[in-house]
Design an enzyme around this catalytic site. Structure first.
Site, PDB file in Angstrom:
ATOM      1  N   CYS A 172       0.714  -1.381  -0.041  1.00  0.00           N
ATOM      2  CA  CYS A 172      -0.010   0.076   0.058  1.00  0.00           C
ATOM      3  C   CYS A 172       0.772   1.330   0.081  1.00  0.00           C
ATOM      4  O   CYS A 172       0.464   2.442  -0.340  1.00  0.00           O
ATOM      5  CB  CYS A 172      -0.967   0.002   1.072  1.00  0.00           C
ATOM      6  SG  CYS A 172      -0.013   0.098   2.873  1.00  0.00           S
ATOM      7  N   ASP A 216       2.168   2.529   2.368  1.00  0.00           N
ATOM      8  CA  ASP A 216       2.391   3.357   3.769  1.00  0.00           C
ATOM      9  C   ASP A 216       3.186   2.966   4.694  1.00  0.00           C
ATOM     10  O   ASP A 216       4.050   2.144   4.489  1.00  0.00           O
ATOM     11  CB  ASP A 216       0.970   2.829   4.625  1.00  0.00           C
ATOM     12  CG  ASP A 216      -0.317   3.497   4.077  1.00  0.00           C
ATOM     13  OD1 ASP A 216      -0.297   4.548   3.123  1.00  0.00           O
ATOM     14  OD2 ASP A 216      -1.524   3.092   4.271  1.00  0.00           O
ATOM     15  N   CYS A 238      -2.848   4.585   6.945  1.00  0.00           N
ATOM     16  CA  CYS A 238      -4.298   4.814   6.963  1.00  0.00           C
ATOM     17  C   CYS A 238      -4.847   4.717   8.384  1.00  0.00           C
ATOM     18  O   CYS A 238      -3.983   4.712   9.316  1.00  0.00           O
ATOM     19  CB  CYS A 238      -4.906   3.489   6.214  1.00  0.00           C
ATOM     20  SG  CYS A 238      -4.709   1.989   7.332  1.00  0.00           S
ATOM     21  N   CYS A 267      -2.362  -3.527   8.079  1.00  0.00           N
ATOM     22  CA  CYS A 267      -2.055  -2.374   8.848  1.00  0.00           C
ATOM     23  C   CYS A 267      -1.387  -2.809  10.098  1.00  0.00           C
ATOM     24  O   CYS A 267      -0.476  -2.016  10.510  1.00  0.00           O
ATOM     25  CB  CYS A 267      -3.313  -1.720   8.951  1.00  0.00           C
ATOM     26  SG  CYS A 267      -4.033  -1.572   7.298  1.00  0.00           S
TER      27      CYS A 267
HETATM   28 FE1  FES Z   1      -1.603   0.315   4.234  1.00  0.00          FE
HETATM   29 FE2  FES Z   1      -3.299   0.594   6.218  1.00  0.00          FE
HETATM   30  S1  FES Z   1      -3.601   0.661   4.101  1.00  0.00           S
HETATM   31  S2  FES Z   1      -1.131   0.529   6.356  1.00  0.00           S
END
Ligand code: FES
Length: 115
Positions: A15, A17, A40, A84
């Site tokens: 993702c 992140d 997120c 996550c």
């Molecule tokens: Fe990437 Fe939550 S969608 S850490």
């Protein structure tokens, strides 16, 4: 945190992140822990839960925190958001590994290695 003993950053390639985790360690105990999420809402929630769970714990006790523990702490996560919690847990694993390496190399504030 200005006086962190350990700072790590972990990213999730799926993702994009990221989460940064900092630990302040005294006498083998996590005296303070802060996180900064570039992710997120679920990553913010799981990062926050993680900090609540490990603050005041020894390094050894903190190693026992699992993704399942974090999931339960936040009241559950949908399957699509489990990564996550994995990201938060991976940051903790990296931080603890770095802390142990610091102790073993004699850089830690304590001469005793963590249990
Ligand atoms: Fe990437 Fe939550 S969608 S850490």
């Amino acid at each position: 945190m200005d006086d962190a003993d350990v700072t790590v950053q972990e990213g999730d390639p799926t993702c994009g992140d990221m989460i940064q985790l900092q630990l302040k360690i005294e006498d083998n105990v996590i005296e303070d822990v802060k996180f900064l999420s570039f992710g997120c809402a679920a990553n913010i929630a799981t990062g926050s839960a993680l900090t609540e769970m490990v603050k005041g714990e020894t390094l050894g006790e903190s190693k026992k925190v699992t993704v399942k523990d974090i999931k339960e702490e936040v009241g559950g996560l949908p399957p699509v958001k489990m990564h996550c919690a994995v990201l938060a847990t991976r940051a903790l694993e990296s931080a603890l590994k770095k802390a142990i390496e610091m102790y073993e190399s004699g850089e830690g504030s304590e001469s005793e290695p963590p249990d």
